[in-house]
Scaffold this active site. Structure first.
Site, PDB file in Angstrom:
ATOM      1  N   GLU A   1     -29.884 -77.632 -32.926  1.00  0.00           N
ATOM      2  CA  GLU A   1     -31.759 -78.310 -32.757  1.00  0.00           C
ATOM      3  C   GLU A   1     -32.115 -79.107 -33.944  1.00  0.00           C
ATOM      4  OE1 GLU A   1     -32.129 -74.381 -30.327  1.00  0.00           O
ATOM      5  OE2 GLU A   1     -31.640 -74.432 -33.280  1.00  0.00           O
TER       6      GLU A   1
ATOM      7  N   HIS B   1     -41.141 -66.248 -28.535  1.00  0.00           N
ATOM      8  CA  HIS B   1     -41.819 -68.122 -27.688  1.00  0.00           C
ATOM      9  C   HIS B   1     -42.251 -67.650 -27.133  1.00  0.00           C
ATOM     10  CE1 HIS B   1     -37.368 -65.374 -26.964  1.00  0.00           C
ATOM     11  NE2 HIS B   1     -37.058 -66.707 -26.295  1.00  0.00           N
TER      12      HIS B   1
END
Length: 771
Positions: free
Chosen positions: A503, A572
């Site tokens: 990322e 999540h």
């Protein structure tokens, strides 16, 4: 240079060539072509030779020709001397208290001058903080150096950066990066742009052996290799990262060996030999452009001086004073100076005269620089965004007044324009409504889901802007939520890219694309996974315009699916908007439905400021009836920074964003059965948020409930509460209430209790209504 490839002293770029046997690799992604009945543990390294073409006495080795004229060599030598003189003077200036900090380049002059001389003016440079010679080669003047170190109004960055953080954006040199290694993953983004354009141009990242340990550096090598980016990685291995020697920095074979693991041609060079440095850089540049490949150069040198003026290297050096003196005598200036003297183009008198001249220039620059004021107070605020949003206009107006009313508490004589009245404030600039509005959507609409609306927005962005690049993990496949499905077929694999799982490198790559003039649309697979990119987003993307005094990267949108989904648990389901709302320079958008998602996303992609676009994933395929589900088929934008009154009411104001808006509407329906009329406001943009719309509503209702999924403590609701009580205190009929996630991690089995449900919102509505 062509001659060099045939000589024993040529730059030995170790590549990772494919296996010569005809057998196919046993697995995708590796080059193994045979099985082994026993464990085959590999040890050792590629055993790099060190390229040396001029020995320590200043003699060219073998048949190596001088790759530049003697006149050019004298110019390069003068710049190395200038660098050393400037180091001495600026160190003295720091000791005298005339500047606060300095970082010297002693002993490493050839690594910056030699590489810079081998590059072309169009090559884009990403420096660290020991590249003074490169800056001098590109034309940085003594006055610019002094102004930057003092931080006066002549400084290119308007006095915002620490000393030695130079930049020359107009000459393709980015600002020096203070955070170690963050520039390294940015360079491949620009290098990829140059590859697409088939440009005679490379992107060049300088860094040290310490920065090479950062994850940014390793992911940068991988990205550059995967994307075949026209990038040069130039590592100065000077033996130390502050006090940490290379013995404690890594256990492998230096830095060059790492390039091979990523399939990158790599070379190790005597960094004190300016001829070898020049030739290796020149050849690396040719390879990068002609072969469309990144190249890694490890320049072996020695840091003769302290790390900075805040450091005393004698406390930790592994070498004693005699050894340091010996290493300094083998350095680039004595070596190349000896060569030029042997050639009869330089002598001691010329050397002393040059040192005297450049010292005089620098001291004269100090006289001028110290006579200059610092910039106006407006420069504290300007360039945070392309134009100041309402809250910064408000803060600047306050500070302009406050300083003038309390002059004895501040050194106002040092700053420009603080001796007169405060600037007149335009009330329109204090309004939170967008100053420019896109045309209202027209044409046919269709009922669709949010995931289709986002896909449509991405396709429109790619169609209307040939320099838009969409990339992220699994993006070419269509994304794990299928938001980019079909786009690679429409717009090409060169513009819709899968990214390696890193990322921070995704965010860094976006910076490089943006600086090269492209629009970067990056996807983080989940908002929960954005945190490895936090440094790039907060310390680089958000600050880029500010530290570059209005120039730098723009056109970056980072998309990330966020919030609860029903089964996501703590990795999540997070809503991280408040982490980023604390950081100036970013805009943050969270849509509540398909119509909003398409219009806001197109506006975000086209906004001149970096935007974080959080997408509540539970809404991706949720059915939307009514206006929110009716999405215009054409190209349209919705204004950033504008809240929407979703439902009008008279008794209580409910404020939320994203998927929480649906819960607020459900709560409003339940409250209506008890005769309580609620006004529901979707903030839509978290930064800058539309305070005027909320203020007007609260002054009408007298009551406010703010609700969001993120934990309560330091959530963005606290900022709303603070500002509204400041503006609406005398209109409030009850304490403002927050209905938020709890200050725990997001729990799988207890999600229904964690979520700020309609029932909890109704309880808050009843509390403020009966207070």
């Amino acid at each position: 240079l062509r001659h060099l490839v045939k000589t024993r002293s040529r730059a030995d770029f170790r590549g990772c060539a494919s296996a010569t046997r005809r057998d196919e690799p046993l697995y995708r992604g590796v080059k193994s072509v045979r099985w082994s009945p026993t464990p085959d543990f590999k040890r050792g390294s590629a055993n790099f030779d060190v390229l040396q073409q001029m020995d320590e006495s200043g003699a060219l080795l073998g048949s190596v020709p001088l790759p530049f004229t003697l006149e050019e060599g004298v110019h390069m030598y003068k710049l190395m001397l200038t660098s050393a003189v400037y180091d001495s003077v600026l160190n003295q200036m720091q000791r005298q208290g005339r500047i606060s900090f300095y970082c010297a380049n002693y002993g490493e002059e050839a690594t910056s001058v030699g590489t810079a001389a081998a590059l072309q003016p169009q090559d884009l440079v990403w420096p660290q903080y020991r590249e003074l010679g490169m800056f001098l080669w590109r034309g940085l003047t003594a006055q610019e150096i002094v102004d930057q170190n003092i931080g006066n109004e002549g400084d290119r960055s308007k006095g915002r950066n620490l000393q030695v953080h130079y930049s020359m954006l107009e000459k393709n040199v980015q600002c020096v990066h203070a955070v170690l290694g963050t520039q390294v993953p940015q360079a491949p983004g620009a290098g990829y742009a140059y590859r697409l354009e088939k440009a005679d141009r490379v992107s060049v990242a300088y860094f040290g052996d310490g920065a090479a340990s950062e994850g940014d550096a390793l992911t940068a090598l991988n990205f550059a290799s995967v994307y075949k980016s026209q990038t040069l990685f130039i590592c100065r291995n000077n033996g130390y990262s502050i006090s940490t020697g290379v013995e404690d920095q890594y256990a492998g074979d230096g830095i060059a060996a790492r390039g091979l693991a990523f399939g990158i041609p790599s070379v190790r060079v005597d960094g004190n030999d300016i001829v070898a440095v020049f030739n290796a850089t020149k050849e690396a540049r040719r390879m990068s452009i002609e072969e469309q490949t990144p190249v890694l150069l490890e320049l072996m040198t020695y840091r003769v001086g302290d790390h900075t003026t805040s450091d005393d290297s004698s406390a930790y050096r592994r070498e004693n004073q005699d050894q340091v003196a010996m290493l300094a005598a083998r350095g680039p200036i004595p070596r190349f100076g000896a060569f030029l003297r042997k050639e009869g183009v330089w002598d001691d008198a010329q050397e002393e005269a040059h040192k005297k001249e450049v010292k005089k220039d620098l001291m004269e620059a100090f006289k001028v620089g110290e006579s200059k004021k610092r910039g106006p107070l407006a420069d504290l605020f300007n360039d945070t965004y392309n134009e100041l949003p309402w809250h910064l206009e408000e803060q600047q107006a306050y500070m302009e007044r406050h300083v003038r009313e309390n002059p004895s508490d501040y050194n106002i004589s040092k700053y420009r324009n603080l001796d007169g009245p405060a600037p007149v404030v335009d009330p329109k600039r204090l309004a939170s409504a967008p100053r420019k509005r896109p045309p209202a959507p027209t044409g046919a609409t269709k009922e669709t889901t949010m995931v289709v609306a986002i896909n449509d927005a991405l396709s429109v962005a790619l169609e209307t802007n040939p320099k838009a690049i969409l990339f992220g993990e699994d993006v070419a496949f269509g994304g794990v939520f299928r938001c980019s499905v079909g786009l690679v077929e429409k717009h090409g694999a060169h513009r819709v890219l899968n990214a390696p799982v890193a990322e921070q490198a995704i965010a860094g790559f976006a910076v490089g694309l943006s600086v090269a003039g492209y629009t970067a649309i990056a996807e983080m697979q989940f908002a929960d996974y954005i945190f490895p990119a936090f440094d790039q987003i907060v310390n680089e993307i958000a600050k880029y315009r500010y530290r570059g005094a209005g120039d730098g990267c723009a056109g970056i949108t980072i998309r990330a699916p966020c919030s609860a989904v029903g089964h996501g648990s703590m990795y999540h389901s997070q809503s991280p908007e408040s982490y980023f709302a604390h950081c100036p320079g970013l805009k943050i958008v969270i849509p509540r439905g398909p119509r909003q998602a398409k219009g806001l996303l197109l506006a975000a992609i086209r906004d001149p400021n970096p935007v974080l676009f959080f997408e509540p994933k539970v809404l991706y395929r949720a059915p939307f009836k009514g206006a929110d589900g009716q999405v215009p088929e054409g190209d349209y934008e919705l204004p950033l920074g504008e809240a929407e009154v979703v439902r009008e009411g008279t008794d209580v104001t409910l404020v939320g964003w994203g998927s929480q808006v649906q819960r607020l509407e459900a709560a409003a329906d339940r409250a209506a059965k008890d005769g309580i009329s609620c006004e529901v406001i979707d903030l839509q943009t978290i930064v800058p948020w539309d305070v005027d719309t909320v203020e007007a509503s609260v002054k009408k209702t007298g009551r406010l409930v703010v609700s969001h999924e993120a934990p309560s403590t330091n959530g963005f609701g606290a900022e709303i509460l603070s500002k509204i009580q400041e503006r609406c205190f005398l209109h409030l009929e009850a304490p403002i209430q927050r209905v938020c996630g709890f200050d725990t991690h997001f729990p799988y089995a207890f999600e229904e209790f964690y979520i700020p449900s309609p029932a909890r919102v109704v309880e808050a509505i009843k509390f403020v209504s009966s207070y």
